[in-house]
Structure formats: structure tokens, C-alpha cells
Design a protein around this motif. Structure first.
Motif, PDB file in Angstrom:
ATOM      1  N   ASP A 220       0.824  -1.215   0.000  1.00 41.03           N
ATOM      2  CA  ASP A 220       0.000   0.000   0.000  1.00 41.03           C
ATOM      3  C   ASP A 220       0.858   1.266   0.000  1.00 41.03           C
ATOM      4  OD1 ASP A 220       1.084  -0.239   2.510  1.00 41.03           O
ATOM      5  OD2 ASP A 220      -0.792   0.127   3.610  1.00 41.03           O
ATOM      6  N   GLN A 222       2.591   4.689  -0.907  1.00 44.35           N
ATOM      7  CA  GLN A 222       1.934   5.831  -1.554  1.00 44.35           C
ATOM      8  C   GLN A 222       2.327   6.003  -3.023  1.00 44.35           C
ATOM      9  OE1 GLN A 222       3.174   8.983   1.022  1.00 44.35           O
ATOM     10  NE2 GLN A 222       5.317   8.887   0.425  1.00 44.35           N
ATOM     11  N   ASN A 223       3.566   5.647  -3.362  1.00 43.73           N
ATOM     12  CA  ASN A 223       3.995   5.695  -4.761  1.00 43.73           C
ATOM     13  C   ASN A 223       3.667   4.358  -5.416  1.00 43.73           C
ATOM     14  OD1 ASN A 223       5.363   5.703  -7.231  1.00 43.73           O
ATOM     15  ND2 ASN A 223       7.104   6.866  -6.436  1.00 43.73           N
ATOM     16  N   GLU A 224       2.630   4.338  -6.232  1.00 47.66           N
ATOM     17  CA  GLU A 224       2.151   3.080  -6.810  1.00 47.66           C
ATOM     18  C   GLU A 224       3.204   2.400  -7.690  1.00 47.66           C
ATOM     19  OE1 GLU A 224      -1.490   3.821  -8.820  1.00 47.66           O
ATOM     20  OE2 GLU A 224      -2.587   4.380  -6.993  1.00 47.66           O
ATOM     21  N   ASP A 225       4.130   3.194  -8.263  1.00 48.94           N
ATOM     22  CA  ASP A 225       5.174   2.615  -9.114  1.00 48.94           C
ATOM     23  C   ASP A 225       6.166   1.773  -8.313  1.00 48.94           C
ATOM     24  OD1 ASP A 225       4.080   3.846 -11.338  1.00 48.94           O
ATOM     25  OD2 ASP A 225       5.332   5.643 -11.151  1.00 48.94           O
ATOM     26  N   ALA A 227       5.175   0.366  -5.108  1.00 46.46           N
ATOM     27  CA  ALA A 227       4.432  -0.496  -4.189  1.00 46.46           C
ATOM     28  C   ALA A 227       4.689  -1.974  -4.476  1.00 46.46           C
ATOM     29  CB  ALA A 227       2.939  -0.190  -4.286  1.00 46.46           C
TER      30      ALA A 227
END
Length: 434
Positions: A220, A222-225, A227
């Protein structure tokens, strides 16, 4: 004045208002006469400028000014006649405003929505139940000492609660990523500031050592790249510092506003403060669950005008927190929109509960809350006097007491389940906002 109102949505209204030309023309003529008495123009003595010259020079601007005033005044009068409560200032659209013709304009505005409250018995509330153990007080006092600690460089291996000065550079799949590198970064080991595994990988390292650690970003993150991805960090330790904790003496106690000569008295005061924090945390958690239940159980269209007002308040608050260095209007509205919409909707729902149940702020509870706030200050009687002499401050307390009354009313009908938690867990639960 002729008025007609069209309902264009649940909360939007279009009010068409007609004003006789005579009313406009008389007002324009009167304003031009006033202008003629004071205006200064080359070639004319003060007060002797011919009306035709004044009208030619100022007629259009005066008429526009008068039309704006007439639209505002007649809009307010129409609201009173139609018994309409707007949610904000309208947008005016003139239809006809030519000289000699009746003025017709449209006022587009929002009204407060009709609120149908949901079934309170379907709201679920989880109420933390926690006690303050001796070890919780020990931990709190240790944290207070660490806030006042001085640092000393040590040659030994690093351990939790040490502060390390490091350079680090991270890579994912062999590529550096934004925010993954820093120089001379101060980090308290065991503080949880970094991603899981990072601080643990430094524990045991000494000044001058270079380390390579492997960690995985949380799913989870915060930076989806990033995660869920594994990463490598090259770390160089420049310094390991050990906190030197101050003695528990009268000088230390005074730094926290506690007039005590011995550790026992200090502990009692610390525990009292922790009890206040725990009580507030439980109250916050319960209120948040109540609000969440209300929001989920009620469909409500929120007036844009109220949301915009709340966004401005949130932006101003943000600017104040950052030291007032920027104009609040420079902050993007979108950042605050979701929070503002939630606040407005919550406020409307609470108002409806108050209205339907004829709730009032209990004066005794208002006094109790003022006393509770005052007890945290060195001169509590001065704080009480301040609240009692300031209508604005006291009204804020009354609003808070009224909100508590709403929460209590809903709790009487909601499904409340107690959950045993440790002190720190209860404090964290009270800080979380969904």
C-alpha cells in the motif's frame, strides 16, 4: 417587482425578477445629480457642470452601478417574500437592462437540501477500552527525556534509539528512483520513519561502514510505481550518536510546565495528562465512527457554495500552519475538496439531528468543558474568565458541547462494541481520520 422561481435540481433554483424601468431610471437620475454636485471637470466651476455633460460622461457607469445594487436589493427582498433560504451568494444574469425598459434578471443559487436521516440503529461504533499501565507511563517519561536529550558520538555498533548520520542510494530493478537517495540524513533507529527493514538493516553497523540492504516496499505504498517491489540500498554510515538523557529533577520537570520536586509527583502529573489524552482519543474514535455511519446511511446533495467556503477555510488553515508565506488562493482547491465536502455534509446532518430532536447545549456541560480546558494551564482561573468574557470563544465551546449531544443521542441507538486496546493503540485509533 415580479418574481418567478424555477427548480432546476434538488438544490438549485433560478429566480427571475422583473423591476419597473421607472425605479431604475429614478435611481440613475438621482445618482447623476449627486455626481454633478461634486464632480470636477475642466472648463466648468464645481457644481456647475451641465447634466447632459455629466450623463454623457458618467451615464453608462452609473447605470451599471445602479443595476447591480437594484439586483442585489430586489434579490434579497424576493427571498424574504418567497421564504427561501439560500446556501450561498447567487450568480446574476441580466436579461434586459436598457434605458427606458423594465429590468429583468435571473438569480441562480443553491438552497439547503432536504435531509432524510438514516436509521441510527444500523450504525456500528467500535469504542476503544484501554487502561494506562505503569509501563505506559515509563514509556511516556522516556519519550519526554529523549525530547530533551543531547547527542554523543560513539564508536560501538549502532542499536535502536541511536541516531545515525548516513548517505543512502536506492535502486529498483537496477534503476535509481525519485526520492531514493540522500546525503547526511539523520535517522533515529527504530523510529519507523523508513520503509520496513531499512532501519533494521542498519542496526549493528558502525561509523565508517558501508552496507547494502535489501527491502521490499509495502503493497500500500503511496507511490504506486514502487508499491510491492523489492529494492536495494547502498548505505554509508558517517556517525553513530547515543542520546544522553537528562536527569529527572525539578529543572527537567519545569520544562514541561510541571512544578514538582520529586519523580513521584512528576509521574502523577504525566499520568493525569495521559488520562486526558486517552479520554479525548476515545471520544475522537467514537465520534469518527458516528460520522462515518451518518455519511454512509444518508444520501445528500451538498451545495457547491458551501463546499467552496469550506475549501477556503481549509486553505487558510493550511497557510497558517506553513507560516503564512503564500496566498491561500495559490493552493489548488482540488487538494481540499474531498475533506471540505465531508465536513459540509457532516455539518448539515448534525444540524438536522439537532433540529429534529430540539437539542441544546447544556450550560453545565459547557462550564465543565471550559474547566477541563483550563485545568491544563498554569492559571486556570484566568482561562475560565477569558472564555466567559469572550462570546465568540464561548460559542465555540457551546458548539462542541452540542456536537457531543448529537453523538450521545446517536450512540444510544447505534450498535456499540467495546474493543480492548493498549494505551498507544487507543491513542492511534483516536488520531486516525477516514
Amino acid at each position: 417587482m415580479q418574481v418567478s422561481v424555477e427548480t432546476t435540481s434538488n438544490i438549485e433554483r433560478r429566480m427571475t425578477i422583473g423591476v419597473p424601468a421607472q425605479e431604475i431610471d429614478q435611481a440613475v437620475q438621482k445618482r447623476l445629480q449627486e455626481t454633478a454636485r461634486t464632480v470636477k471637470m475642466n472648463g466648468f466651476r464645481p457644481g456647475k457642470v451641465p447634466m447632459r455633460v455629466v450623463k454623457r460622461r458618467f451615464g453608462d457607469s452609473v447605470r451599471q452601478e445602479i443595476v447591480g445594487e437594484v439586483m442585489r436589493d430586489n434579490y434579497i427582498k424576493a427571498l424574504q417574500e418567497q421564504d427561501i433560504n439560500p446556501a450561498g451568494w447567487p450568480k446574476f444574469e441580466p436579461k434586459t437592462m436598457e434605458e427606458g425598459k423594465d429590468l429583468e434578471f435571473v438569480a441562480i443559487f443553491e438552497v439547503l437540501p432536504e435531509v432524510e436521516l438514516g436509521d441510527f440503529s444500523k450504525i456500528s461504533v467500535e469504542k476503544p477500552k484501554a487502561e494506562i499501565a505503569d509501563k505506559d507511563v515509563d514509556t511516556m517519561i522516556d519519550n519526554l527525556r529523549r525530547q530533551q536529550a543531547t547527542m554523543k558520538s560513539v564508536k560501538r555498533k549502532s542499536k535502536n534509539k541511536d541516531v545515525v548520520l548516513i548517505d543512502f542510494k536506492g535502486t529498483v530493478d537496477g534503476e535509481e528512483f525519485e526520492g531514493g537517495a540522500a546525503e547526511n540524513h539523520k535517522l533515529t533507529l527504530g523510529s519507523g520513519q523508513m520503509i520496513p527493514g531499512f532501519e533494521k538493516g542498519i542496526v549493528g553497523g558502525k561509523a565508517g561502514e558501508e552496507l547494502e540492504i535489501e527491502v521490499t516496499f509495502p503493497e500500500d505504498y503511496q507511490n504506486e510505481d514502487l508499491a510491492g517491489k523489492p529494492a536495494k540500498f547502498d548505505i554509508k554510515i558517517h556517525d553513530v550518536q547515543e542520546p544522553q538523557l537528562p536527569e529527572l529533577d525539578a529543572e527537567f520537570f519545569k520544562k514541561f510546565g510541571i512544578d514538582a520536586e520529586d519523580e513521584g509527583t512528576f509521574r502523577e502529573e504525566v499520568q493525569k495528562n495521559m488520562e486526558r489524552e486517552l479520554k479525548q482519543a476515545v471520544s475522537n474514535k467514537v465520534k469518527n465512527d458516528v460520522v462515518e455511519g451518518l455519511l454512509e446511511s444518508t444520501e445528500l446533495e451538498v451545495p457547491t457554495a458551501l463546499v467552496d467556503q469550506e475549501i477556503d477555510r481549509l486553505r487558510q488553515d493550511a497557510v497558517q500552519r506553513f507560516g503564512g508565506q503564500v496566498d491561500f488562493q495559490q493552493l489548488p482547491k482540488e487538494i481540499f475538496e474531498e475533506q471540505a465536502r465531508r465536513r459540509v455534509k457532516t455539518g448539515l446532518l448534525f444540524q438536522e439531528v439537532v433540529k429534529q430532536n430540539d437539542l441544546k447545549a447544556d450550560p453545565a456541560k459547557v462550564d465543565e468543558k471550559i474547566q477541563e480546558i483550563a485545568s491544563t494551564y498554569e492559571q486556570p482561573e484566568e482561562v475560565v474568565a477569558h472564555f466567559n468574557s469572550s462570546p465568540e470563544q464561548k460559542q465555540q465551546i457551546e458548539s462542541s458541547v452540542l456536537e457531543d449531544a448529537v453523538v450521545d443521542l446517536i450512540l444510544d441507538q447505534a450498535k456499540v462494541k467495546e474493543k480492548k486496546l493498549k494505551y498507544e493503540e487507543a491513542i492511534q485509533a483516536g488520531q486516525q481520520q477516514r
